[in-house]
Design a protein around this motif. Sequence first.
Motif, short mmCIF file in Angstrom:
data_model
loop_
_atom_site.label_atom_id
_atom_site.label_comp_id
_atom_site.label_asym_id
_atom_site.label_seq_id
_atom_site.Cartn_x
_atom_site.Cartn_y
_atom_site.Cartn_z
N GLY A 1 5.72 0.89 5.21
CA GLY A 1 4.44 1.53 4.95
C GLY A 1 3.37 0.50 4.66
O GLY A 1 3.51 -0.68 5.02
N LEU A 2 2.32 0.93 3.99
CA LEU A 2 1.20 0.03 3.69
C LEU A 2 1.54 -0.90 2.53
O LEU A 2 2.01 -0.45 1.47
CB LEU A 2 -0.06 0.83 3.33
N LEU A 3 1.26 -2.16 2.72
CA LEU A 3 1.49 -3.15 1.66
C LEU A 3 0.71 -2.79 0.41
O LEU A 3 1.25 -2.89 -0.70
CB LEU A 3 1.09 -4.56 2.16
N ILE A 4 -0.52 -2.38 0.55
CA ILE A 4 -1.36 -2.11 -0.62
C ILE A 4 -0.75 -0.98 -1.48
O ILE A 4 -0.80 -1.03 -2.71
CB ILE A 4 -2.82 -1.82 -0.21
N ASP A 5 -0.15 0.00 -0.85
CA ASP A 5 0.51 1.08 -1.60
C ASP A 5 1.71 0.54 -2.37
O ASP A 5 1.94 0.90 -3.53
CB ASP A 5 0.96 2.21 -0.67
N TYR A 6 2.48 -0.32 -1.71
CA TYR A 6 3.64 -0.95 -2.36
C TYR A 6 3.20 -1.78 -3.56
O TYR A 6 3.78 -1.68 -4.64
CB TYR A 6 4.39 -1.81 -1.34
#
Length: 160
Positions: free
Chosen positions: A72-77
Amino acid sequence: MSGIAVVPGSFDPVTLGHIDIISRGAKVFDHVIVSVLNNQHKQPLFSVEERIELLQTATKHLLNVEVDSFDGLLIDYVKNKKATSIIKGLRAVSDFEYELQMAAINRKLDDSIETIFMMTNNRYSYLSSSIVKEVAKYHAPLDDLVPNNVEVALKKKFTK
């Protein structure tokens, strides 16, 4: 600096250049999470589980480093891990152009998370996972390119 930083990447396989960036990040931040990207569009040599294990062994001497994976999105992680920074290693100007785009979109998605760029050590400026796989495929020496455990794993992959 204090806080938590994430070092994301494919790490297929992890190189001494990666270990250099991770080690230097571990000196700057209280806690560093090295996270293996599970990119379903690529055909990696090593599974996510194998890459995690290789990274764990190669970084076991760094007490404030943990290894994980994400998709998924790095920023969410990064937000989920309560990290404040993303660490990216740069080898050349071509790396910077791509990473600048990634940093810009991440900043647009969440401007509270900073991307920190670290220039690679000159010893590793030519080194990439792709080059390592090519060298390993032809059974050339790998000792100055990857940690010992990765060299063993690569030899196993290419002697099947």
